[in-house]
Write a protein that holds these residues in place. Structure first.
Motif, PDB file in Angstrom:
ATOM      1  N   ILE A 156       0.458  -1.361   0.131  1.00  0.00           N
ATOM      2  CA  ILE A 156       0.053   0.026  -0.381  1.00  0.00           C
ATOM      3  C   ILE A 156       1.185   1.321  -0.255  1.00  0.00           C
ATOM      4  CG2 ILE A 156      -1.576   1.152   0.754  1.00  0.00           C
ATOM      5  CD1 ILE A 156      -2.520  -1.535   2.740  1.00  0.00           C
ATOM      6  N   PHE A 157       0.631   1.854  -0.611  1.00  0.00           N
ATOM      7  CA  PHE A 157       1.716   3.162  -0.778  1.00  0.00           C
ATOM      8  C   PHE A 157       0.473   4.338  -0.539  1.00  0.00           C
ATOM      9  CE2 PHE A 157       0.562   4.938  -5.050  1.00  0.00           C
ATOM     10  CZ  PHE A 157       0.691   3.243  -5.846  1.00  0.00           C
ATOM     11  N   SER A 158       1.202   5.766  -0.708  1.00  0.00           N
ATOM     12  CA  SER A 158       0.513   6.980  -0.224  1.00  0.00           C
ATOM     13  C   SER A 158       1.702   8.462  -0.449  1.00  0.00           C
ATOM     14  CB  SER A 158       0.098   7.274   1.225  1.00  0.00           C
ATOM     15  OG  SER A 158      -0.049   8.617   1.615  1.00  0.00           O
TER      16      SER A 158
ATOM     17  N   LEU B 221      -1.457  13.382  -2.505  1.00  0.00           N
ATOM     18  CA  LEU B 221      -1.825  13.436  -4.093  1.00  0.00           C
ATOM     19  C   LEU B 221      -2.044  11.991  -5.005  1.00  0.00           C
ATOM     20  CD1 LEU B 221       1.623  15.841  -3.976  1.00  0.00           C
ATOM     21  CD2 LEU B 221      -0.162  16.614  -3.916  1.00  0.00           C
ATOM     22  N   ALA B 222      -1.213  11.350  -3.857  1.00  0.00           N
ATOM     23  CA  ALA B 222      -1.893   9.810  -5.517  1.00  0.00           C
ATOM     24  C   ALA B 222      -1.854   8.432  -4.095  1.00  0.00           C
ATOM     25  CB  ALA B 222      -1.397   9.654  -5.766  1.00  0.00           C
ATOM     26  N   ALA B 223      -3.068   8.006  -4.516  1.00  0.00           N
ATOM     27  CA  ALA B 223      -2.644   6.604  -3.310  1.00  0.00           C
ATOM     28  C   ALA B 223      -3.035   5.552  -3.604  1.00  0.00           C
ATOM     29  CB  ALA B 223      -3.318   6.454  -2.274  1.00  0.00           C
ATOM     30  N   GLY B 224      -2.443   3.973  -3.697  1.00  0.00           N
ATOM     31  CA  GLY B 224      -2.860   3.063  -4.363  1.00  0.00           C
ATOM     32  C   GLY B 224      -2.637   1.838  -3.656  1.00  0.00           C
ATOM     33  N   TYR B 225      -2.742   0.929  -4.280  1.00  0.00           N
ATOM     34  CA  TYR B 225      -2.309  -0.617  -3.539  1.00  0.00           C
ATOM     35  C   TYR B 225      -1.837  -1.603  -4.871  1.00  0.00           C
ATOM     36  CZ  TYR B 225      -6.674  -2.527  -4.136  1.00  0.00           C
ATOM     37  OH  TYR B 225      -7.821  -2.824  -4.702  1.00  0.00           O
ATOM     38  N   LEU B 226      -0.801  -2.117  -4.080  1.00  0.00           N
ATOM     39  CA  LEU B 226      -1.128  -3.684  -5.590  1.00  0.00           C
ATOM     40  C   LEU B 226      -1.273  -4.742  -4.532  1.00  0.00           C
ATOM     41  CD1 LEU B 226       2.891  -2.111  -6.328  1.00  0.00           C
ATOM     42  CD2 LEU B 226       1.271  -2.979  -7.915  1.00  0.00           C
TER      43      LEU B 226
ATOM     44  N   GLY C 252     -17.579   5.825  -2.437  1.00  0.00           N
ATOM     45  CA  GLY C 252     -17.454   5.127  -1.099  1.00  0.00           C
ATOM     46  C   GLY C 252     -17.683   6.032  -0.232  1.00  0.00           C
ATOM     47  N   GLY C 253     -17.276   5.422   1.821  1.00  0.00           N
ATOM     48  CA  GLY C 253     -17.452   6.221   2.949  1.00  0.00           C
ATOM     49  C   GLY C 253     -16.390   6.137   3.715  1.00  0.00           C
ATOM     50  N   ALA C 254     -14.865   6.544   4.378  1.00  0.00           N
ATOM     51  CA  ALA C 254     -14.209   5.758   4.894  1.00  0.00           C
ATOM     52  C   ALA C 254     -13.919   6.465   6.614  1.00  0.00           C
ATOM     53  CB  ALA C 254     -13.303   5.869   4.086  1.00  0.00           C
TER      54      ALA C 254
ATOM     55  N   ASN D 298      -5.289   5.920   5.679  1.00  0.00           N
ATOM     56  CA  ASN D 298      -5.249   6.880   4.564  1.00  0.00           C
ATOM     57  C   ASN D 298      -5.185   6.963   2.826  1.00  0.00           C
ATOM     58  OD1 ASN D 298      -5.658   8.867   6.546  1.00  0.00           O
ATOM     59  ND2 ASN D 298      -4.017   9.688   6.389  1.00  0.00           N
ATOM     60  N   PRO D 299      -4.170   5.900   2.893  1.00  0.00           N
ATOM     61  CA  PRO D 299      -4.178   5.725   1.442  1.00  0.00           C
ATOM     62  C   PRO D 299      -5.625   4.712   0.928  1.00  0.00           C
ATOM     63  CG  PRO D 299      -2.505   4.815   2.385  1.00  0.00           C
ATOM     64  CD  PRO D 299      -3.168   4.736   2.898  1.00  0.00           C
ATOM     65  N   MET D 300      -5.754   3.723   1.729  1.00  0.00           N
ATOM     66  CA  MET D 300      -7.046   3.196   1.167  1.00  0.00           C
ATOM     67  C   MET D 300      -8.618   4.199   1.331  1.00  0.00           C
ATOM     68  SD  MET D 300      -6.576   0.126   0.098  1.00  0.00           S
ATOM     69  CE  MET D 300      -5.426  -1.903   0.649  1.00  0.00           C
ATOM     70  N   SER D 301      -8.294   4.807   1.783  1.00  0.00           N
ATOM     71  CA  SER D 301     -10.106   5.832   2.512  1.00  0.00           C
ATOM     72  C   SER D 301      -9.678   6.667   1.418  1.00  0.00           C
ATOM     73  CB  SER D 301      -9.317   6.834   3.374  1.00  0.00           C
ATOM     74  OG  SER D 301      -9.692   5.829   4.966  1.00  0.00           O
ATOM     75  N   LEU D 302      -8.521   7.161   0.753  1.00  0.00           N
ATOM     76  CA  LEU D 302      -8.809   8.492  -0.581  1.00  0.00           C
ATOM     77  C   LEU D 302      -9.382   7.358  -1.443  1.00  0.00           C
ATOM     78  CD1 LEU D 302      -7.955  11.454  -1.365  1.00  0.00           C
ATOM     79  CD2 LEU D 302      -6.026   9.824  -2.295  1.00  0.00           C
ATOM     80  N   LEU D 303      -9.331   5.642  -1.428  1.00  0.00           N
ATOM     81  CA  LEU D 303      -9.665   5.103  -2.408  1.00  0.00           C
ATOM     82  C   LEU D 303     -11.004   4.977  -2.106  1.00  0.00           C
ATOM     83  CD1 LEU D 303      -6.695   2.784  -2.764  1.00  0.00           C
ATOM     84  CD2 LEU D 303      -7.235   3.613  -5.718  1.00  0.00           C
ATOM     85  N   ILE D 304     -11.252   4.682  -2.275  1.00  0.00           N
ATOM     86  CA  ILE D 304     -12.754   4.410  -0.864  1.00  0.00           C
ATOM     87  C   ILE D 304     -13.357   5.599  -1.489  1.00  0.00           C
ATOM     88  CG2 ILE D 304     -14.024   3.598   0.186  1.00  0.00           C
ATOM     89  CD1 ILE D 304     -13.069   1.367  -0.571  1.00  0.00           C
TER      90      ILE D 304
END
Ligand code: AFP
Length: 327
Positions: free
Chosen positions: A120-122, A146-151, A283-285, A272-278
């Motif tokens: 996971i990255f942020s 500015l960006a976030a994501g996961y592999l 969705g909500g976080a 934080n990174p997962m909340s930005l994606l969701i």
């Protein structure tokens, strides 16, 4: 076919951001290859160290952490790196404009049983260009990302990424070793009948969370009037991926299992990174009541209760907590 490189170049991001995302996802290809080899790459088992959270580190945790750290230290746009596995942030290039935070191998207890794990990255802006970065530079709310994501290293390797208000998914083509766009503008349904929680912690939860789960288990016979289904990957990255694919609710709520821990998950590397994606997927976080992305961090390793996924379900949990607090 749209490759990640093409997508980044045509979506009006800064060259610095594109370059750092390319570095992180490039290391993801190496981690993916190591995982494919599994026991044959001699990467399973304990490394014999404990990380800053007092947990045993797996060999691949250490390897993934070092690979990311080395690659980002060489990236001129990266001013510093903070990892779930390291006590302190590591300064990189003082002239860089970006800070990178990561959980190198989320769900690491899944490695030895050949189950899904992830990275996971942020990415945050760096405000003091020209000076070496410090821990305090990373203490920015998630809404600054500015960006976030996961592999997700599952049956295939998938990258989920959010930049410029869009959530996109790529699949790593094992033949060409390129990330290929498989989904643009990912959106989550507001309603769901699927939830993820480690129910063995029930006795440690607060009353409103116990009530919520009681209601879901009562299903059609209870106040919710319909049946619910449980899924638990034991790697947040897998549960969040399922939610981005077909909706759902994931929570690792506040519990009293361990003193001095507000929840199990880490704000900066996971929540934080997962909340930005969701959120960007509709969705909500929350931490059950408050928006996670608005939490002002006080420590790079702080933990936070997490409730995220389909919007109406997240709102329902908030209502239960607010009503309970008002009683
Ligand atoms: P690790 O990163 O230490 O493996 O922890 C994984 C995790 O933080 C998260 O990815 C899972 O959702 C959660 O822990 C699983 O927790 P349980 O051990 O309580 O199932």
């Amino acid at each position: 076919m749209t490759t990640l490189a093409h997508y980044l170049n045509t979506n009006a991001n800064s060259p610095a951001l594109n370059d750092v995302i390319t570095t992180v996802t490039g290391v993801g290809k190496t981690i993916s290859q190591l995982l494919r080899k599994g026991a044959l790459a001699d990467i399973l088992g304990e490394a014999g160290n404990q990380n800053v959270q007092g947990e045993e580190q797996k060999k691949l945790d250490v390897l993934a952490n070092d690979l990311l750290l080395d690659a980002l230290a060489k990236n001129t746009h990266c001013a510093g790196v903070a990892s779930e596995e390291l006590d302190d942030a590591t300064p990189a290039n003082a002239d860089g404009s970006l800070l990178v935070l990561f959980d190198p191998l989320d769900g690491s207890s899944n490695i030895d049983i050949n189950m899904a794990v992830g990275t996971i990255f942020s990415i945050l802006p760096y405000q003091r260009q020209g000076q070496l970065s410090e821990n305090s530079d990373f203490l920015q709310a998630g809404n600054q990302q500015l960006a976030a994501g996961y592999l997700l290293y599952g049956t295939s390797t998938v990258l989920a990424l959010t930049i410029a208000n869009n959530v996109v998914m790529f699949s790593l083509d094992p033949d060409t070793n390129d990330y290929i766009l498989i989904e643009d503008n990912v959106q989550i349904d507001a309603d769901t009948s699927e939830y993820a929680i480690n129910a063995s912690n029930y006795r440690y939860w607060r009353a409103p969370m116990q009530q919520y789960i009681d209601e879901l288990i009562a299903g059609e016979a209870g106040v919710r009037g319909r049946d619910f289904n449980t899924r638990w990957v034991a790697a947040m990255v897998g549960d969040v991926h399922r939610i981005l694919c077909r909706g759902g609710l994931f929570t690792y709520p506040f519990d009293t299992k361990y003193a001095n821990k507000a929840g199990k998950l880490r704000l900066m590397y996971e929540a934080n990174p997962m909340s930005l994606l969701i959120e960007r997927a509709g969705g909500g976080a929350t931490d059950a009541v408050n928006r996670i992305l608005d939490i002002e961090p006080t420590d790079i390793h702080q933990r936070v209760p997490v409730v995220l996924g389909s919007k109406n379900e997240v709102a329902y949990i908030k209502d239960l907590h607010v009503k309970h607090a008002g009683q």
